[in-house]
Design an enzyme around this catalytic site. Structure first.
Site: not given
Ligand code: ADP
Length: 836
Positions: A374, A377, A700, A743
């Site tokens: 989670p 992004g 593991s 990990k």
């Molecule tokens: P997921 O869907 O994988 O659970 P999200 O897309 O909801 O994660 O991401 C959570 C927050 O983190 C969002 O506001 C997203 O824009 C930000 N975020 C995650 N990865 C990046 C990244 N590589 N660059 C900029 N913002 C990111």
């Protein structure tokens, strides 16, 4: 053969001779002809007539009944009265209170008026009796006439229900032809007075019967026509009347309830919406039908609500609405870069995918599936893809969906039925070509209510999704322009048939460095703006973010990090409000440094890194890989006097017990070398415990358990700065594991200095971010002895484990192999230990 009382038509006076000189009072009749044998009640009002009756009553009760030529005449003269009538006998006389008289009179015989006898008070006439010209019973013509009359009368009676049945019987059995004719004519109520009078005047029975037959047949004819018309009209009437009646009733009810107008307006609205809407032909047809149905319904009925909702659903779906798609790959690349830090490989894969779509201009082939912990992004990447391709974005979480109907809807016969979530989402987004994110596809489950995965398969299959049939709509909906993207935390939970259809792109957790960058470049500016602040007003330092990462979050992604930053921003916003009241002109800059963080977020939730803790006996840092990313998995072991039992608690994972057994077997085989008390396994119970519950970890943890048990038995502490992962065989060989990257990221987060990993995982090191490799020492081990030598706090490990070749190491990001002979030496040593 003329017989008795014969009287030639031409010479009636010949027969009248015998009756000459008979005088009787005359009762002029209006509107009625009285025939012999007929008993009639007569209401008499005219003075002269009443007196005539009285006159008759004072004599022999006989009275002459003759019709007036013109019924309306009140004082008819002799000329105005038919000369042939019937002599009748008064049966009863009744005086009514209003002075009129009701007389019951029975007709006796035809008679002819010869002359008027002048009288002041009443009509008196001299008359003669008329006799029928009769024929013998054997006369065939007469017989035929009689029968014809009888059957015609029967037919007539059938058509005219007013003929009493006893009359019918009487007529059928009547032998006297003259009387037959006179009886029948009485019951032909529709015959005109003239015709009746003519019949009365016809003394020739045959002629009378003939004429009567004509009349009766004509009458039957008329009745038949009447009946046909009546039937036709009746049918017509019934139909139109019924409809008319029902609709009148309906409108009466609706008026009563006072919502007819509203209802009409509503239907009109629906029709207008339909006229403006572009739908599939099938849907158009269906909506029209439903509107027609609705019109017939009562507006307040439950059914009407169902139909109304249905129409509303169909009309509010995007059937042909779409946004213009963008196939410019360079622009797409710009957008992806703009929205996301790092994720280099992921972005490349996504762009490749988009390039293929751009070439074929059609969404064919596999669906993208973004897999990772989670907060890394996945969702925001999908959002970016939507932006980059000129599509709208809609997200549907499949977590916990276990019912096929959630995907595909309930049939309309269900109470409270709705379309499935796919259709609901499309209505929400309003176009039929969005990017449709199906979140947490690995969290779906199936039960007796049907398999949602099967329904989803149909949704994702380009062959089938042209005609997706929602149970509620019962219409084919074309999903082929929708760009589906799915996400999952781990590949494991995805049903195999679905997985086959998807192009998997894995996203891993972020390093501290990446998190810091994401926060500084994206999350902080975003949250400042979201709190209604401006960037010039607020500064959150790098060190503050680092503090949040270390002490307020423990995660692979950046979701909680973002939440904490948001929380700080909201608190600043409040402060800004308070301050601006006190000092409206002063423009203050709010600077959040590391030391301010606890002011905003409270006491740190997580303590410092593992390295700063005390080394302890029996406590080892393992590394586990979960769907939430990698994590440190602590393992405790204690030894207590007992009977050699091995208990593993804390983790429900099946493989753990076996791992612990294998670990124990290895230690028994090395008991001597390790300097452990002999027969320890029958004197002590060993309890292995995992204090933190970590869902789902493959087997593991073998090396971790073995290290804890060895430490507990040897009473030697384990280094807290070391973490390890690996499975072991009974003889202590270390086997490869999965999820190395996650990990190592977890170890990195926890500030671990040395990580022991199976040598077999050597190739996986290529995927590990350089910064992670540079931040720690990684030892690639092949045997459990190496693990213990590295992890136990021993003054001189070589004295125990002998002069083993040094294991392979990664130091400061560089792989060091200690001589090519190392391997053979190790093998030799291994064989030795196996013999021991
Ligand atoms: P997921 O869907 O994988 O659970 P999200 O897309 O909801 O994660 O991401 C959570 C927050 O983190 C969002 O506001 C997203 O824009 C930000 N975020 C995650 N990865 C990046 C990244 N590589 N660059 C900029 N913002 C990111």
């Amino acid at each position: 053969m003329f017989l008795i009382n014969r009287s030639g038509e031409g010479n009636p006076s010949a027969t009248a001779h015998a009756n000459k000189g008979r005088i009787a009072p005359l009762l002029p009749l209006r509107d009625i002809i009285v025939f012999p044998h007929m008993v009639v009640p007569l209401f008499v009002g005219r003075e002269k007539s009443v007196r005539a009756l009285e006159e008759a009553m004072s004599g022999d009760n006989e009275i002459l009944l003759a019709a007036q030529k013109i019924g309306k005449q009140n004082e008819p003269t002799l000329e105005e009265i038919h000369s042939i009538g019937t002599i009748g006998e008064i049966v009863r006389l009744l005086r009514l209170p209003d002075g009129t008289v009701k007389a019951l009179i029975e007709g006796k015989q035809r008679a002819r008026i010869i002359r008027f006898v002048p009288s002041e008070s009443t009509f008196l006439v001299e008359y003669e009796l008329l006799h029928d010209i009769v024929y013998p019973l054997t006369d065939a013509e007469l017989e035929a006439l009689v029968r014809s009359i009888q059957s015609a009368f029967d037919a007539y009676a059938r058509l005219n229900r007013r003929v009493p049945p006893e009359v019918l019987v009487q007529v059928q059995s009547m032998e006297d032809a003259s009387r037959l004719a006179d009886t029948v004519i009485v019951h032909l109520t529709a015959i005109k007075l003239n015709d009746r009078q003519a019949l009365l005047e016809t003394v020739d029975v045959k002629k009378r019967l003939e004429r009567l037959l004509e009349l009766i047949n004509a009458e039957i004819e008329i009745l038949n026509v009447e009946k046909r018309i009546r039937n036709r009209v009746k049918k017509q009437m019934e139909k139109t009347q019924k409809e008319y009646y029902l609709s009148e009733q309906m409108s009466a009810i609706q008026k009563e309830l006072g919502e007819r107008d509203e209802f009409r307006n509503e239907i009109q609205d629906l029709e207008e919406r339909l006229a403006k809407k572009s739908l599939s032909a099938e849907a158009l047809d269906k909506v029209r039908k439903e509107i027609r149905k609705l019109r017939m319904m009562h507006p307040m009925s439950a059914e009407a609500t169902v139909v109304r909702n249905y129409i509303d659903w169909v009309l509010s779906l995007p059937w042909n609405e779409k946004t213009e798609e963008n196939y410019d790959i360079e622009q797409a690349e710009r957008i992806l870069e703009e929205d996301h830090y790092g994720l280099k490989k992921v972005k490349e894969r996504v762009l490749e995918y988009l390039a293929v779509q751009a070439l074929v201009r059609k969404l064919k082939g596999p669906v993208l599936c973004l897999v990772g912990p989670p907060g890394v992004g996945k969702t925001s990447l999908a959002r970016s893809i939507a932006r980059a391709t000129g599509r709208r974005f809609v997200r549907l979480s499949l977590g916990g969906v276990r019912d096929e109907a959630e995907i595909r809807g309930h049939r309309r016969t269900y109470i409270g039925a709705l379309p499935g979530r796919i259709i609901q989402s499309l209505r929400k987004v309003g176009t039929n070509n969005p990017v449709f994110l199906l979140d947490e596809i690995d969290k779906m489950s199936s039960d007796f209510r049907g398999d949602p995965a099967a329904a989803l398969l149909e949704v994702l299959d380009p062959e089938q999704n042209k005609a997706f049939n929602d149970h509620y709509l019962e219409l084919d909906y074309d999903l082929s322009d929708v760009m589906f993207i799915t996400t999952a935390n781990s590949l494991e939970g995805i049903p195999a048939p679905l997985r086959d259809r998807m192009e998997i792109i894995e996203l891993s957790g972020y390093t501290e460095f990446e998190k810091l960058n994401i926060a500084m470049r994206y999350l902080v500016p975003k949250q400042i703006e979201e709190a209604g602040l401006s960037r010039s007003q607020v500064e959150i330092t790098e060190n503050a973010v680092r503090t949040i990462i270390h002490h307020y979050t423990k995660e692979s992604g950046v979701r909680n990090l973002e939440r904490e930053i948001a929380s700080i921003c909201r608190k600043i916003a409040r402060q800004v409000l308070v301050d601006s009241k006190q000092d409206p002109v002063g423009a203050r800059v709010y600077r959040i440094a590391a030391k301010h963080v606890p002011q905003y977020l409270g006491v740190p939730k997580y303590h410092s890194t593992k390295t700063s803790e005390q080394d302890e006996i029996g406590l080892t840092n393992g590394l586990a890989y979960t769907q939430y990313g990698g994590t440190i998995l602590e393992c405790e072991a204690v030894v207590v006097p007992g009977k050699g039992e091995l208990v593993v608690t804390g983790l429900i994972e099946k493989g753990m017990q076996e791992s612990a057994q294998a670990a124990l077997s290895y230690i028994r085989s090395r008991q001597q070398v390790l300097g452990i008390e002999e027969n320890f396994y029958s004197k002590y119970d060993i309890h292995v415990h995992f204090p933190e519950f970590v869902p789902k970890d493959g087997p593991s943890a073998g090396v971790t358990i073995a290290t804890s048990i060895a430490s507990a038995l040897m009473k030697v502490p384990v280094r807290r700065s070391v973490a390890m992962t690996g499975e072991i065989t009974l003889r202590g060989r270390v086997l490869a594991i999965g999820g190395l990257k996650e990990k190592l990221l977890a170890a990195h987060r926890a500030g671990i200095k040395t990580v022991l990993i199976p040598r077999e995982n050597r190739n996986d090191l290529r995927e590990i971010p350089r910064r992670v490799l540079q931040s720690m020492r990684i030892v690639l081990v092949e045997h459990m002895d190496e693990v213990l030598a590295e992890s136990l706090v021993l003054p001189n490990p070589a004295s125990i484990f002998g002069n083993r070749p040094r294991p392979m190491e990664v130091v400061a990001g560089k792989l060091i192999e200690f001589g090519s002979t190392a391997r053979e030496a190790l093998q030799e040593d291994h064989n030795k230990s196996a013999l021991a």
